[in-house]
Every structure is written in C-alpha cells, then in structure tokens.
Write an enzyme that holds these catalytic residues in place. Structure first.
Site, PDB file in Angstrom:
ATOM      1  N   ASP A 217     -29.998  29.640  10.977  1.00 34.50           N
ATOM      2  CA  ASP A 217     -30.520  30.054   9.665  1.00 34.50           C
ATOM      3  C   ASP A 217     -30.199  31.520   9.382  1.00 34.50           C
ATOM      4  O   ASP A 217     -30.969  32.207   8.698  1.00 34.50           O
ATOM      5  CB  ASP A 217     -32.040  29.851   9.604  1.00 34.50           C
ATOM      6  CG  ASP A 217     -32.433  28.387   9.531  1.00 34.50           C
ATOM      7  OD1 ASP A 217     -31.545  27.520   9.474  1.00 34.50           O
ATOM      8  OD2 ASP A 217     -33.648  28.115   9.535  1.00 34.50           O
TER       9      ASP A 217
ATOM     10  N   HIS B  73     -32.845  29.293  17.214  1.00 33.49           N
ATOM     11  CA  HIS B  73     -34.109  30.025  17.083  1.00 33.49           C
ATOM     12  C   HIS B  73     -35.281  29.062  17.166  1.00 33.49           C
ATOM     13  O   HIS B  73     -35.094  27.851  17.186  1.00 33.49           O
ATOM     14  CB  HIS B  73     -34.131  30.881  15.816  1.00 33.49           C
ATOM     15  CG  HIS B  73     -34.137  30.105  14.536  1.00 33.49           C
ATOM     16  ND1 HIS B  73     -33.058  29.383  14.094  1.00 33.49           N
ATOM     17  CD2 HIS B  73     -35.110  29.931  13.593  1.00 33.49           C
ATOM     18  CE1 HIS B  73     -33.354  28.818  12.928  1.00 33.49           C
ATOM     19  NE2 HIS B  73     -34.594  29.122  12.603  1.00 33.49           N
TER      20      HIS B  73
ATOM     21  N   HIS C 291     -33.736  36.660  10.478  1.00 30.68           N
ATOM     22  CA  HIS C 291     -34.533  35.472  10.117  1.00 30.68           C
ATOM     23  C   HIS C 291     -35.687  35.342  11.115  1.00 30.68           C
ATOM     24  O   HIS C 291     -36.847  35.209  10.733  1.00 30.68           O
ATOM     25  CB  HIS C 291     -33.624  34.249  10.131  1.00 30.68           C
ATOM     26  CG  HIS C 291     -34.313  32.959   9.819  1.00 30.68           C
ATOM     27  ND1 HIS C 291     -34.815  32.664   8.575  1.00 30.68           N
ATOM     28  CD2 HIS C 291     -34.579  31.862  10.594  1.00 30.68           C
ATOM     29  CE1 HIS C 291     -35.361  31.448   8.603  1.00 30.68           C
ATOM     30  NE2 HIS C 291     -35.228  30.944   9.808  1.00 30.68           N
TER      31      HIS C 291
ATOM     32  N   ASP D  43     -38.243  23.139  12.802  1.00 31.74           N
ATOM     33  CA  ASP D  43     -37.204  22.254  12.252  1.00 31.74           C
ATOM     34  C   ASP D  43     -35.886  22.379  13.022  1.00 31.74           C
ATOM     35  O   ASP D  43     -34.918  21.687  12.725  1.00 31.74           O
ATOM     36  CB  ASP D  43     -36.993  22.495  10.745  1.00 31.74           C
ATOM     37  CG  ASP D  43     -36.432  23.875  10.429  1.00 31.74           C
ATOM     38  OD1 ASP D  43     -37.021  24.875  10.878  1.00 31.74           O
ATOM     39  OD2 ASP D  43     -35.401  23.955   9.729  1.00 31.74           O
ATOM     40  N   HIS D  44     -35.860  23.269  14.048  1.00 25.32           N
ATOM     41  CA  HIS D  44     -34.674  23.421  14.905  1.00 25.32           C
ATOM     42  C   HIS D  44     -34.957  23.003  16.344  1.00 25.32           C
ATOM     43  O   HIS D  44     -34.038  22.880  17.145  1.00 25.32           O
ATOM     44  CB  HIS D  44     -34.177  24.874  14.886  1.00 25.32           C
ATOM     45  CG  HIS D  44     -33.774  25.323  13.510  1.00 25.32           C
ATOM     46  ND1 HIS D  44     -32.482  25.627  13.164  1.00 25.32           N
ATOM     47  CD2 HIS D  44     -34.515  25.481  12.375  1.00 25.32           C
ATOM     48  CE1 HIS D  44     -32.436  25.967  11.879  1.00 25.32           C
ATOM     49  NE2 HIS D  44     -33.656  25.884  11.383  1.00 25.32           N
TER      50      HIS D  44
ATOM     51  N   HIS E 100     -37.882  28.047  15.309  1.00 21.74           N
ATOM     52  CA  HIS E 100     -38.567  27.285  14.265  1.00 21.74           C
ATOM     53  C   HIS E 100     -38.574  25.783  14.568  1.00 21.74           C
ATOM     54  O   HIS E 100     -37.593  25.238  15.090  1.00 21.74           O
ATOM     55  CB  HIS E 100     -37.927  27.563  12.897  1.00 21.74           C
ATOM     56  CG  HIS E 100     -38.299  28.904  12.346  1.00 21.74           C
ATOM     57  ND1 HIS E 100     -37.584  29.532  11.349  1.00 21.74           N
ATOM     58  CD2 HIS E 100     -39.315  29.759  12.663  1.00 21.74           C
ATOM     59  CE1 HIS E 100     -38.146  30.697  11.069  1.00 21.74           C
ATOM     60  NE2 HIS E 100     -39.188  30.855  11.857  1.00 21.74           N
TER      61      HIS E 100
ATOM     62  N   HIS F  63     -28.696  24.308   7.253  1.00 21.59           N
ATOM     63  CA  HIS F  63     -29.286  23.696   6.054  1.00 21.59           C
ATOM     64  C   HIS F  63     -28.284  23.478   4.929  1.00 21.59           C
ATOM     65  O   HIS F  63     -27.379  24.284   4.723  1.00 21.59           O
ATOM     66  CB  HIS F  63     -30.441  24.561   5.529  1.00 21.59           C
ATOM     67  CG  HIS F  63     -31.622  24.593   6.438  1.00 21.59           C
ATOM     68  ND1 HIS F  63     -32.601  23.617   6.416  1.00 21.59           N
ATOM     69  CD2 HIS F  63     -31.978  25.462   7.408  1.00 21.59           C
ATOM     70  CE1 HIS F  63     -33.518  23.899   7.332  1.00 21.59           C
ATOM     71  NE2 HIS F  63     -33.162  25.013   7.956  1.00 21.59           N
TER      72      HIS F  63
END
Ligand code: ZN
Ligand code: FE
Length: 260
Positions: free
Chosen positions: A133, A56, A112, A60-61, A58, A171
C-alpha cells in the site's frame, strides 16, 4: 521466469500469486484472506506454496497468513519492524532474500505504516516490484503511521528503480486515483490516455495492474511533485505555493484525503 497472477480478495484487494512453473512452486503476497489461495492450490494439486510475503501488518494483508501457513507449511516473511502473525523471516532494509529461485531486495518504505517494506527483483530480464500500500497505480497509500516526508522519501526511492519495472500494488484503486490525478493535471495527455485504458479494462472486470514505473513517472501526481503543472495546481488548491517537492507532496496527499 516467474508468472504472476492476481487472486481477487474482498472488494478491491489482489493477492499476487508468484509462480515458478518449472518447479511448480508458488508464493503468495499479502494474503488478507486464505480462501482465494487455498482455492487456487486445490485447483492446482501438484503445486506447493513455499512462501508467504507480507508488506505490512494491516489485516487486509495478513488475515489469511496463519491459516495458509498451517495448511501448507509455507515460510512467512514480513517486515522486522511490525508484528506479523507467524513470521519466520524478519525483513530489514537492504536485506537480500531468495524466493522462488530469485534474489529479492528488501526496501523499507515507511509512510503508510511505520515498518512497511517493498520487495524488488531484477527477475530474469523482467524487474518486479511488490509495493503493498505504498505506491499505487496513479496514487499512493494514506499516511496512517508515517509523515508526508517519510512517504515522499519512500516513493522517491521506488521511483529510482528501473523504468520497465512492473509495479504490483495490493489494491484496485486505479480509476479513483486517476480521477484525482486528472484534477491535478487535466492537460497531461499520458494521464488522459491511461484513464481511457483503465476504464476499458475495468468495464471488462480486468485488473489495471501491474503498472510500470515509467507509466507511474508519467502519470502519478505523487511522483510528479516537482512538475510545474503539479506545483501550480497545488498552489491554486492550497492557496499558497509549495516551495519544495516535499511540501508539494504533503499538499497533494492532504488534497487527495478530502477529494470526492
Ligand atoms: Zn494497508
Ligand atoms: Fe491495504
């Protein structure tokens, strides 16, 4: 057979590095930062990064995707419904793709984020799920772009995969998730045992991942919304009894959002 290594990033992310030792090729999953992957490649100069898999959009990905692609020429695969930097292959529900010689199935799992995808392979006798996530060890992702109904349906879909499937989420949230799960189901013995095992791993600074789907089915409250004990806790917490698995899931998610 592929090997999978956790490359820690930021404070609690894992970039999963899928490795095909026979051909010395590898693929990175959700590289929010390029540095851990580049460091691994520098330490393994005979290896080639062929693919970057993104679940996805985001940061942090995806934060390391363009740098990794520029340095290695790796192909970028990511959800069709989201803007993914450098994407070469747009992943749609039901699509089958080949990565490191294995066939992977794309599952659209909104909740998410709206376009979140998970990837599943039967592997060679060892099924693997990359779920970003969406499904976490003993938990699930927050609802940023989707509804509780969507996330519940997405998790139910993942729950129907084979029990031995190894679950690779992004995570290290396991201990915090287990604390909530135990508040929901204090008498669940599988959960108590999992909490002890996870605490021992974290004391040694080891990942609690991957999990397995059968362990999630036994301990993850978000997959257990139909269990009488879970329903009862939801009713006590919310003050009214959920009538369906979906409303129980929504009550759990709202409870967890404010759980400290
Ligand atoms: Zn996310
Ligand atoms: Fe994340």
């Amino acid at each position: 057979m592929i090997q999978i290594t956790a490359l820690p990033a930021f404070s609690d992310n894992y970039i999963w590095l899928l490795q095909d030792p026979a051909r010395q090729r590898c693929a990175a999953v959700d590289p929010g930062d390029s540095a851990p992957v580049l460091a691994w490649l520098a330490a393994h100069p005979d290896w080639l990064l062929t693919d970057i898999l993104v679940t996805h959009h985001h940061q942090d990905h995806t934060g390391g995707v363009l740098e990794l692609k520029a340095r290695t020429g790796a192909r970028v695969l990511g959800p069709a419904l989201e803007a993914i930097p450098g994407r070469d292959v747009a992943l749609e529900d039901g699509q089958r793709i080949n990565v490191l010689g294995l066939e992977w199935q794309v599952l659209h799992v909104p909740g998410h984020t709206a376009g979140h995808v998970a990837l599943f392979t039967e592997g060679v006798g060892q099924p693997v799920l990359l779920c970003g996530d969406t499904l976490f060890a003993a938990g699930c992702g927050r609802l940023f772009e989707g509804t509780a109904a969507q996330m519940h349906a997405s998790l139910q879909r993942l729950a129907s995969l084979p029990g031995p499937t190894r679950v690779y989420c992004t995570h290290e949230y396991t201990l915090a998730n287990l604390r909530f799960a135990l508040a929901v189901e204090p008498d669940n013995q599988a959960l108590q045992q999992r909490q002890r095992e996870a605490a021992a791993l974290r004391e040694r600074n080891l990942p609690t991942l991957p999990s397995t789907l059968s362990l999630e089915l036994a301990t993850n409250p978000f997959l257990r919304a139909n269990e009488p004990a879970v329903r009862k806790s939801c009713a006590e917490h919310a003050g009214s009894a959920p009538t369906t698995a979906e409303t129980a899931f929504a009550a759990l998610r709202a409870w967890k959002d404010n759980f400290r």
